[in-house]
Scaffold this motif. Sequence first.
Motif, PDB file in Angstrom:
ATOM      1  N   VAL A   1       0.843  -1.197   0.000  1.00  0.00           N
ATOM      2  CA  VAL A   1       0.000   0.000   0.000  1.00  0.00           C
ATOM      3  C   VAL A   1       0.879   1.248   0.000  1.00  0.00           C
ATOM      4  O   VAL A   1       0.659   2.188  -0.776  1.00  0.00           O
ATOM      5  CB  VAL A   1      -0.945   0.020   1.219  1.00  0.00           C
ATOM      6  CG1 VAL A   1      -1.748   1.320   1.258  1.00  0.00           C
ATOM      7  CG2 VAL A   1      -1.900  -1.169   1.185  1.00  0.00           C
ATOM      8  N   VAL A   2       1.894   1.266   0.867  1.00  0.00           N
ATOM      9  CA  VAL A   2       2.805   2.421   0.925  1.00  0.00           C
ATOM     10  C   VAL A   2       3.595   2.555  -0.376  1.00  0.00           C
ATOM     11  O   VAL A   2       3.823   3.665  -0.861  1.00  0.00           O
ATOM     12  CB  VAL A   2       3.756   2.302   2.141  1.00  0.00           C
ATOM     13  CG1 VAL A   2       4.826   3.388   2.112  1.00  0.00           C
ATOM     14  CG2 VAL A   2       2.960   2.386   3.445  1.00  0.00           C
ATOM     15  N   ALA A   3       3.995   1.439  -0.957  1.00  0.00           N
ATOM     16  CA  ALA A   3       4.695   1.483  -2.246  1.00  0.00           C
ATOM     17  C   ALA A   3       3.814   2.125  -3.311  1.00  0.00           C
ATOM     18  O   ALA A   3       4.291   2.902  -4.151  1.00  0.00           O
ATOM     19  CB  ALA A   3       5.111   0.074  -2.682  1.00  0.00           C
ATOM     20  N   TYR A   4       2.518   1.814  -3.270  1.00  0.00           N
ATOM     21  CA  TYR A   4       1.592   2.418  -4.227  1.00  0.00           C
ATOM     22  C   TYR A   4       1.476   3.926  -4.001  1.00  0.00           C
ATOM     23  O   TYR A   4       1.394   4.707  -4.948  1.00  0.00           O
ATOM     24  CB  TYR A   4       0.220   1.755  -4.113  1.00  0.00           C
ATOM     25  CG  TYR A   4      -0.811   2.326  -5.046  1.00  0.00           C
ATOM     26  CD1 TYR A   4      -0.554   2.429  -6.408  1.00  0.00           C
ATOM     27  CD2 TYR A   4      -2.041   2.768  -4.570  1.00  0.00           C
ATOM     28  CE1 TYR A   4      -1.498   2.963  -7.275  1.00  0.00           C
ATOM     29  CE2 TYR A   4      -2.985   3.296  -5.431  1.00  0.00           C
ATOM     30  CZ  TYR A   4      -2.711   3.395  -6.777  1.00  0.00           C
ATOM     31  OH  TYR A   4      -3.620   3.925  -7.630  1.00  0.00           O
TER      32      TYR A   4
ATOM     33  N   LEU B   1      10.846   0.213 -11.161  1.00  0.00           N
ATOM     34  CA  LEU B   1      10.116   1.123 -10.287  1.00  0.00           C
ATOM     35  C   LEU B   1       9.503   0.357  -9.116  1.00  0.00           C
ATOM     36  O   LEU B   1       9.535   0.823  -7.970  1.00  0.00           O
ATOM     37  CB  LEU B   1       9.031   1.844 -11.078  1.00  0.00           C
ATOM     38  CG  LEU B   1       8.224   2.902 -10.312  1.00  0.00           C
ATOM     39  CD1 LEU B   1       9.131   4.053  -9.860  1.00  0.00           C
ATOM     40  CD2 LEU B   1       7.094   3.446 -11.177  1.00  0.00           C
ATOM     41  N   LEU B   2       8.967  -0.816  -9.385  1.00  0.00           N
ATOM     42  CA  LEU B   2       8.341  -1.620  -8.329  1.00  0.00           C
ATOM     43  C   LEU B   2       9.344  -2.089  -7.282  1.00  0.00           C
ATOM     44  O   LEU B   2       9.108  -1.955  -6.080  1.00  0.00           O
ATOM     45  CB  LEU B   2       7.626  -2.827  -8.946  1.00  0.00           C
ATOM     46  CG  LEU B   2       6.277  -2.550  -9.600  1.00  0.00           C
ATOM     47  CD1 LEU B   2       5.775  -3.787 -10.334  1.00  0.00           C
ATOM     48  CD2 LEU B   2       5.249  -2.105  -8.557  1.00  0.00           C
ATOM     49  N   ILE B   3      10.463  -2.646  -7.704  1.00  0.00           N
ATOM     50  CA  ILE B   3      11.425  -3.155  -6.728  1.00  0.00           C
ATOM     51  C   ILE B   3      11.998  -2.019  -5.893  1.00  0.00           C
ATOM     52  O   ILE B   3      12.239  -2.173  -4.688  1.00  0.00           O
ATOM     53  CB  ILE B   3      12.566  -3.970  -7.413  1.00  0.00           C
ATOM     54  CG1 ILE B   3      13.420  -4.706  -6.373  1.00  0.00           C
ATOM     55  CG2 ILE B   3      13.420  -3.082  -8.287  1.00  0.00           C
ATOM     56  CD1 ILE B   3      12.672  -5.739  -5.567  1.00  0.00           C
ATOM     57  N   THR B   4      12.162  -0.841  -6.504  1.00  0.00           N
ATOM     58  CA  THR B   4      12.686   0.315  -5.768  1.00  0.00           C
ATOM     59  C   THR B   4      11.681   0.801  -4.736  1.00  0.00           C
ATOM     60  O   THR B   4      12.024   1.000  -3.566  1.00  0.00           O
ATOM     61  CB  THR B   4      13.029   1.463  -6.734  1.00  0.00           C
ATOM     62  OG1 THR B   4      13.960   1.002  -7.703  1.00  0.00           O
ATOM     63  CG2 THR B   4      13.643   2.636  -5.972  1.00  0.00           C
ATOM     64  N   THR B   5      10.435   0.994  -5.153  1.00  0.00           N
ATOM     65  CA  THR B   5       9.434   1.520  -4.228  1.00  0.00           C
ATOM     66  C   THR B   5       9.108   0.525  -3.116  1.00  0.00           C
ATOM     67  O   THR B   5       8.905   0.927  -1.971  1.00  0.00           O
ATOM     68  CB  THR B   5       8.139   1.902  -4.976  1.00  0.00           C
ATOM     69  OG1 THR B   5       7.665   0.780  -5.743  1.00  0.00           O
ATOM     70  CG2 THR B   5       8.377   3.074  -5.903  1.00  0.00           C
TER      71      THR B   5
END
Length: 218
Positions: free
Chosen positions: A95-98, A121-125
């Motif tokens: 949720v926070v990554a989103y 972007l996903l692995i970083t966030t």
Amino acid sequence: MDSSSLTISPRKLHYDLYSYSYKEDSNTPLVINVLASLIERNMARAQRIVKNCSSRVLSKASTKIFDCREIPDLTIQSYLERIFRYTRAGPSVYVVAYVYIDRFCQNNLGFRINSRNVHRLLITTIMVASKYVEDMNFRNSYFAKVGGLTTSELNELELEFLFMMNFKLHVNVSVFESYCSHLEREVSIGGGYHIERTLRCAEEIKERGHTQIARVML
């Protein structure tokens, strides 16, 4: 299977997210299905915009750092499942990554999520969100291995991401709740679903506040 066509049981989603266990044999949080579907639709919408409009607003050169040379042969759903399988990051992390992805796109209006940059972007966030939300974290080198990158590549992505976010990583309870509600609406057509909104997660986020920024840089 296309995650957007996946039927999610309201009872199962409710049970998984309210009673989520951080044990090694925990099932994949259903929020991952919702997030994958949401990002896929975002990518499709961005592709239509690029196709139908003249590209007067171009991505900054700095955002190109998220572009990979070869598009990974993994769907967003599979990639998120892989990250969970090896990191066991809880539902609140996604949720926070989103939240971070949304902020990143707002801060960089020319940036469009596409098949070439979405995995990085996903692995970083998710890594940054994990450092913000959870007490115990893997090293960057481990996240890099999980994400299919070298440690130096992920370190560079993290640093670039933080500066492009102006280090605004704090997510208060009201913001967290609003994004939970948004994710709920994505799957609420057929019934009342609930995305991870346990008091424990909300209180953890509230208590940490801006002090977590220093930990992200470790």
